[in-house]
Enzyme design. Structure first.
Site, PDB file in Angstrom:
ATOM      1  N   TYR A 115      44.322  48.327  30.347  1.00  0.00           N
ATOM      2  CA  TYR A 115      43.554  49.352  31.056  1.00  0.00           C
ATOM      3  C   TYR A 115      42.073  48.995  31.129  1.00  0.00           C
ATOM      4  O   TYR A 115      41.384  49.392  32.066  1.00  0.00           O
ATOM      5  CB  TYR A 115      43.670  50.707  30.332  1.00  0.00           C
ATOM      6  CG  TYR A 115      44.896  51.517  30.648  1.00  0.00           C
ATOM      7  CD1 TYR A 115      46.165  51.001  30.470  1.00  0.00           C
ATOM      8  CD2 TYR A 115      44.774  52.816  31.113  1.00  0.00           C
ATOM      9  CE1 TYR A 115      47.289  51.756  30.741  1.00  0.00           C
ATOM     10  CE2 TYR A 115      45.889  53.585  31.387  1.00  0.00           C
ATOM     11  CZ  TYR A 115      47.146  53.051  31.200  1.00  0.00           C
ATOM     12  OH  TYR A 115      48.248  53.809  31.478  1.00  0.00           O
ATOM     13  N   LYS A 175      55.850  43.517  22.944  1.00  0.00           N
ATOM     14  CA  LYS A 175      56.602  42.553  23.759  1.00  0.00           C
ATOM     15  C   LYS A 175      56.255  41.169  23.202  1.00  0.00           C
ATOM     16  O   LYS A 175      55.744  40.289  23.913  1.00  0.00           O
ATOM     17  CB  LYS A 175      56.198  42.738  25.237  1.00  0.00           C
ATOM     18  CG  LYS A 175      56.991  41.903  26.226  1.00  0.00           C
ATOM     19  CD  LYS A 175      58.396  42.420  26.506  1.00  0.00           C
ATOM     20  CE  LYS A 175      59.144  41.480  27.430  1.00  0.00           C
ATOM     21  NZ  LYS A 175      60.588  41.789  27.527  1.00  0.00           N
ATOM     22  N   ASP A 195      61.250  46.786  26.101  1.00  0.00           N
ATOM     23  CA  ASP A 195      62.378  47.027  27.018  1.00  0.00           C
ATOM     24  C   ASP A 195      63.553  47.658  26.272  1.00  0.00           C
ATOM     25  O   ASP A 195      64.157  48.635  26.739  1.00  0.00           O
ATOM     26  CB  ASP A 195      62.791  45.731  27.766  1.00  0.00           C
ATOM     27  CG  ASP A 195      62.937  44.517  26.866  1.00  0.00           C
ATOM     28  OD1 ASP A 195      62.611  44.605  25.659  1.00  0.00           O
ATOM     29  OD2 ASP A 195      63.392  43.465  27.368  1.00  0.00           O
ATOM     30  N   ASP A 254      51.891  54.813  27.429  1.00  0.00           N
ATOM     31  CA  ASP A 254      51.846  55.655  28.631  1.00  0.00           C
ATOM     32  C   ASP A 254      53.262  55.827  29.192  1.00  0.00           C
ATOM     33  O   ASP A 254      53.719  56.944  29.451  1.00  0.00           O
ATOM     34  CB  ASP A 254      50.932  54.989  29.665  1.00  0.00           C
ATOM     35  CG  ASP A 254      50.856  55.783  30.958  1.00  0.00           C
ATOM     36  OD1 ASP A 254      50.748  57.014  30.886  1.00  0.00           O
ATOM     37  OD2 ASP A 254      50.921  55.157  32.038  1.00  0.00           O
ATOM     38  N   ASP A 312      56.081  59.368  28.754  1.00  0.00           N
ATOM     39  CA  ASP A 312      56.663  60.141  29.870  1.00  0.00           C
ATOM     40  C   ASP A 312      58.185  60.176  29.728  1.00  0.00           C
ATOM     41  O   ASP A 312      58.824  61.218  29.917  1.00  0.00           O
ATOM     42  CB  ASP A 312      56.312  59.510  31.231  1.00  0.00           C
ATOM     43  CG  ASP A 312      55.002  60.042  31.820  1.00  0.00           C
ATOM     44  OD1 ASP A 312      54.115  60.432  31.035  1.00  0.00           O
ATOM     45  OD2 ASP A 312      54.870  60.057  33.062  1.00  0.00           O
TER      46      ASP A 312
END
Ligand code: NAD
Ligand code: IPM
Ligand code: MN
Length: 362
Positions: free
Chosen positions: A139, A184, A217, A241, A245
Site C-alpha cells: 500500500y 506467501k 492462498d 484486507d 472481508d
C-alpha cells in the site's frame, strides 16, 4: 473528564453509519461518567468536492489533536474517473496517526448462527481476531503509474513486522494463546522476512504462545473450511484486507464487522471494515452494527472505558437476537430502527445477556 472525538463520516453510507456510532456513544456516556465532544470533518470524496483534497489540512490537524477518530467510509464511483482518489485520504490519515495495528475481530454472536452462510456445525464458535499490519507493505511502497506499465513496491522492515507481531502475541495471551501468521513465503521475499521475524520474536519473548504459519492462498480456503480453528490471525496489509472481508461473512455480513487501528502516539482510528456501499447509499438500508461495534472499540481502547464498550456490545447482541436487523442479516429493519433499538437496549442491559467472545473482543 472530557474527550474529543473527531467524526469523519466520508462518503456513501459513511454518514449513515457514523451517525450510528455517535448515537450509541452518546447513549452510553452518561452511564459511565463520560463527557464526549464530537467534531465532524471532511475526508475522502466529499473532501475532494469541497476542498480539492481528500485529506485537507484542517482534517489532519483536528484528527491529530483528538483523543480518537471515527471514520465511516470513503470512496465511490463518482471519483473513479481520474484525479485525486478518496482512498488516498484514508491512507494518509492512517499514516499520519501512526495507526499501524488494525484489529478486526470476527465473532459469530451466540444464538445468531443462522446468520452465517456456513453450516452451523462449521460456523458455531467462530471467534477470531485478525491483526492486520496497516501502514506498510504494498500500500505504501513506491508506485509507478503508467498506461503501458505500472508497479507497486512491497517493502517491509524487521521493526515494522516485529511491532505488529508483538500486538498479535499480546492479544493471544489474553485469548486462547494461538497465533496463525499468514504470508506467501513460498514466493515473496517480504513474506520470508515476515516469517523469520515472527519466529524469532516468539522464541525470544513469547514461547508460551502457540504459533503456526499458513500460506495466504491456503488460508482463504481454511477460513471457510474450519473457521473455529483460528484464534489470532497475524498478517500483512493487503492479505489482511482481503481475508478480513472474507472472514466477516462467516459471522453473517460485512456490515457487522468493526475495527480499531492502534497507534503508539495517538488514541487511534476506529472504522467498520466495509466500504461506502454505493449500491445502497442514501436508502436507509446500511447495517450500522459494524460502526456501532467500532464505537465500542473506541471507548475500550482510546478512552479506557471497557464497561461502556461491553454495554454497547451486549445491546447489539440483544438487538440482533430478537431479530431486529437490516436486510443483509435477513431482517427488515432500516438503519435508523436498528440504531434506536440498540440505544433502547443500552438503557436496559445490565449484564445478563451472554455474548460469545465478549471477554476477548478486540
Ligand atoms: P463495500 O464494502 O462498500 O460493499 C461491498 C458490498 O457489501 C456491497 O454490496 C454493499 O452494499 C455491501 N455492504 C457493505 N457495507 C454494508 C453495510 N454496512 N450494510 C449492508 N451492506 C453493506 O465494498 P466495495 O463496493 O468494493 O467498495 C465501494 C467503495 O468503498 C470503493 O470506493 C472502495 O474503495 C471503498 N471502500 C472504503 C473503505 C473504507 O472507507 N474504510 C473500505 C472498503 C472499501
Ligand atoms: C479497508 C479498505 C481500505 C484498505 C481502502 C479503502 C484504502 O478496503 O479499510 O479495508 O484497503 O485498507
Ligand atoms: Mn478492505
Amino acid at each position: 473528564m472530557n474527550h474529543t472525538i473527531v467524526l469523519l463520516p466520508g462518503d456513501g453510507i459513511g454518514p449513515e453509519v457514523a451517525a450510528a456510532a455517535r448515537a450509541v456513544m452518546e447513549a452510553v456516556a452518561p452511564h459511565h461518567g463520560l463527557s464526549l465532544t464530537f467534531e465532524s470533518h471532511d475526508i475522502g470524496g466529499c473532501a475532494i468536492d469541497a476542498h480539492g483534497d481528500p485529506f485537507p489540512e484542517a482534517t489532519a490537524k483536528a484528527c491529530a489533536q483528538a483523543d480518537a477518530v471515527f471514520l465511516g467510509a470513503v470512496g465511490g464511483p463518482k471519483w473513479d474517473g481520474g484525479g485525486p482518489r478518496p482512498e488516498a485520504g484514508l491512507l494518509a490519515l492512517r499514516k499520519t496517526l501512526g495507526a499501524f495495528a488494525n484489529l478486526r475481530p470476527i465473532t459469530l454472536f451466540s444464538g445468531l448462527e443462522h446468520l452465517s452462510p456456513l453450516k452451523p456445525e462449521r460456523a458455531t464458535g467462530t471467534d477470531m481476531l485478525i491483526v492486520r499490519e496497516l501502514t506498510g507493505g504494498i500500500y505504501f511502497g513506491e508506485k509507478e503509474e503508467g498506461d503501458e506499465e505500472a508497479s507497486d513496491l512491497c517493502r517491509y522492515s524487521r521493526p515494522e513486522v516485529e511491532r505488529i507481531a508483538r500486538i498479535a502475541f499480546e492479544a493471544a495471551r489474553g485469548r486462547k494463546g494461538r497465533v496463525t501468521s499468514v504470508d506467501k513465503a513460498n514466493v515473496l521475499a517480504t513474506s520470508r522476512l515476515w516469517r523469520n521475524t515472527v519466529v524469532a520474536l516468539r522464541e525470544a519473548e513469547y514461547p508460551d504462545v502457540e504459533l503456526d504459519h499458513v500460506l495466504v492462498d491456503a488460508m482463504a480456503m481454511k477460513l471457510i473450511e474450519r473457521p473455529t480453528q483460528f484464534d489470532v490471525i497475524l498478517t500483512e496489509n493487503m492479505f489482511g484486507d482481503i481475508l478480513s472481508d472474507e472472514a466477516s461473512v462467516i459471522a453473517g455480513s460485512i456490515g457487522l464487522a468493526p475495527s480499531a487501528s492502534l497507534s503508539q502516539t495517538h488514541g487511534g482510528l476506529y472504522e467498520p471494515i466495509h466500504g461506502s456501499a454505493p449500491d445502497i447509499a442514501g436508502q436507509g438500508k446500511a447495517n450500522p452494527v459494524g460502526a456501532i461495534l467500532s464505537a465500542a472499540m473506541l471507548l475500550r481502547h482510546a478512552l479506557d472505558a471497557g464497561d461502556a464498550a461491553t454495554q454497547i456490545e451486549r445491546a447489539v447482541g440483544a438487538c440482533l437476537a430478537e431479530g431486529t436487523g437490516t436486510a443483509d442479516v435477513g431482517g427488515s429493519a432500516g438503519t435508523q430502527a436498528v440504531i434506536e433499538r440498540v440505544c433502547d437496549k443500552i438503557g436496559e442491559t445490565t449484564g445478563s445477556i451472554p455474548l460469545a467472545g465478549a471477554a476477548s473482543r478486540g
